[in-house]
Enzyme design. Structure first.
Site, PDB file in Angstrom:
ATOM      1  N   PHE A  71      42.666  10.369  42.810  1.00 42.33           N
ATOM      2  CA  PHE A  71      41.530   9.799  42.066  1.00 42.33           C
ATOM      3  C   PHE A  71      40.241   9.899  42.861  1.00 42.33           C
ATOM      4  CE2 PHE A  71      44.857   7.398  40.692  1.00 42.33           C
ATOM      5  CZ  PHE A  71      44.674   7.215  39.378  1.00 42.33           C
ATOM      6  N   ASP A  72      39.218  10.233  41.969  1.00 45.25           N
ATOM      7  CA  ASP A  72      37.926  10.002  42.639  1.00 45.25           C
ATOM      8  C   ASP A  72      37.766   8.538  42.668  1.00 45.25           C
ATOM      9  OD1 ASP A  72      34.878  10.249  43.153  1.00 45.25           O
ATOM     10  OD2 ASP A  72      34.633   9.507  41.050  1.00 45.25           O
ATOM     11  N   VAL A  73      36.862   7.927  43.558  1.00 38.96           N
ATOM     12  CA  VAL A  73      36.736   6.486  43.665  1.00 38.96           C
ATOM     13  C   VAL A  73      35.481   5.998  43.093  1.00 38.96           C
ATOM     14  CG1 VAL A  73      36.919   4.580  45.374  1.00 38.96           C
ATOM     15  CG2 VAL A  73      38.345   6.676  45.771  1.00 38.96           C
ATOM     16  N   THR A 112      34.603   6.339  39.110  1.00 44.11           N
ATOM     17  CA  THR A 112      35.529   6.188  38.479  1.00 44.11           C
ATOM     18  C   THR A 112      36.554   4.818  38.726  1.00 44.11           C
ATOM     19  OG1 THR A 112      35.840   8.518  38.911  1.00 44.11           O
ATOM     20  CG2 THR A 112      37.917   7.183  38.001  1.00 44.11           C
TER      21      THR A 112
END
Length: 237
Positions: free
Chosen positions: A13-15, A18
Site C-alpha cells: 500500500f501507498d499510505v 491512499t
C-alpha cells in the site's frame, strides 16, 4: 488480469493519499494559519501551489520538506512566511486522519493478506500514520528504509527482495495506491498487478499529487478502500 483477488498473498500500500488524507490535513493546517492571519485561502489553489513547490530538485524527504514548501507558497496565499509556520505545517502530519474507510478496510484485508506499507514519508511520520490506521501492517518500508522515493524502481526492488526472503515473488503482490505518478505507472512497468484507489473521483485534477506523463489503466479500480475490501469479501464468498 493475471490473478483473481483471493490468489494474492500480499497487498502493498501507498499510505499518504491512499490511506491517509494528506490533502485534507494540509488544507486544514493552512486554513488555520490563514484564520489567525485574518485572511482566507482557497484549498484547491493551495494544493496546486503545494504540488508545484513539492516536486522540485531541491526537495527534502517528506514531510520534513513541508517547511521549505510552506515558505515557498505562503506569499502566494497571503500567509506569513515565517519558519515557525512551516514547522507547524510539517508537524501537522502527526495528526493527519485516515480516510473514513481506511482502518476498517485494512482490518478486514489483514485477515487474508500480509499487508505491507510502502510510503515516501519518513519513518517518524509513518509511525503516526500507522497508529491512526490501527497498526494493520505486516511490514513497512519508508523513505528512510529504502533511501529513495517512489516512483524509483529501487524502492519496489527493496520490497521484492523482502517478499523473496519469505519464499514468494512479486507475482504474489497486489499493489494498492491512489497515485498514478508514484505507484500505478511504475508498478505496471515492473510487472506488478495493481489496484487504483481513485480518491479524487468526485474532484477535478490531481490535487496535491503530481500529474503523470500518461495515464495507466489499472488491473483493479475502486473509488475507495471499502470498495476493495467488499470486492475481496465477495470474491472469497
Amino acid at each position: 488480469m493475471s490473478k483473481s483477488l483471493p490468489e494474492f498473498k500480499y497487498m502493498t500500500f501507498d499510505v499518504v493519499g491512499t490511506l491517509i488524507d494528506f490533502e485534507g490535513g494540509l488544507k486544514t493546517c493552512l486554513a488555520e494559519i490563514a484564520t489567525e492571519a485574518g485572511t482566507e485561502i482557497d484549498g484547491e489553489q493551495a494544493l496546486g501551489l503545494y504540488r508545484a513547490a513539492r516536486y522540485s530538485k531541491d526537495a527534502d524527504l517528506f514531510p520534513d520538506d513541508l517547511v521549505r514548501v510552506y515558505l515557498a507558497i505562503a506569499p502566494k496565499l497571503g500567509l506569513p512566511a515565517d519558519q515557525e509556520y512551516g514547522e507547524r505545517l510539517r508537524d501537522s502530519a502527526k495528526g493527519w486522519k485516515g480516510f473514513a474507510d481506511s482502518a476498517a478496510a485494512l482490518a478486514s484485508l489483514a485477515k487474508d493478506y500480509r499487508l505491507v506499507a510502502m510510503t515516501n514519508a519518513r519513518r517518524w511520520a509513518f509511525d503516526f500514520f500507522e497508529k491512526e490506521l490501527g497498526n494493520p501492517f505486516y511490514a513497512a518500508f519508508t523513505a528512510d528504509d529504502t533511501g529513495t522515493e517512489k516512483p524509483d524502481p529501487a524502492f519496489f526492488e527493496k520490497v521484492f527482495d523482502y517478499v523473496a526472503s519469505e519464499g514468494h515473488s512479486k507475482d504474489d503482490i497486489l499493489h494498492v495506491a491512489q497515485s498514478q505518478y508514484h505507484d500505478i505507472g511504475i508498478s505496471r512497468k515492473l510487472g506488478l498487478t495493481n489496484c487504483w484507489i481513485e480518491r479524487r473521483h468526485a474532484e477535478k485534477g490531481y490535487g496535491g499529487t503530481i500529474e503523470p506523463a500518461e495515464f495507466t489503466k489499472p488491473d483493479y479500480h475502486f473509488t475507495s478502500m471499502a470498495g476493495l475490501a467488499d470486492a475481496v469479501a465477495a470474491a472469497r464468498a
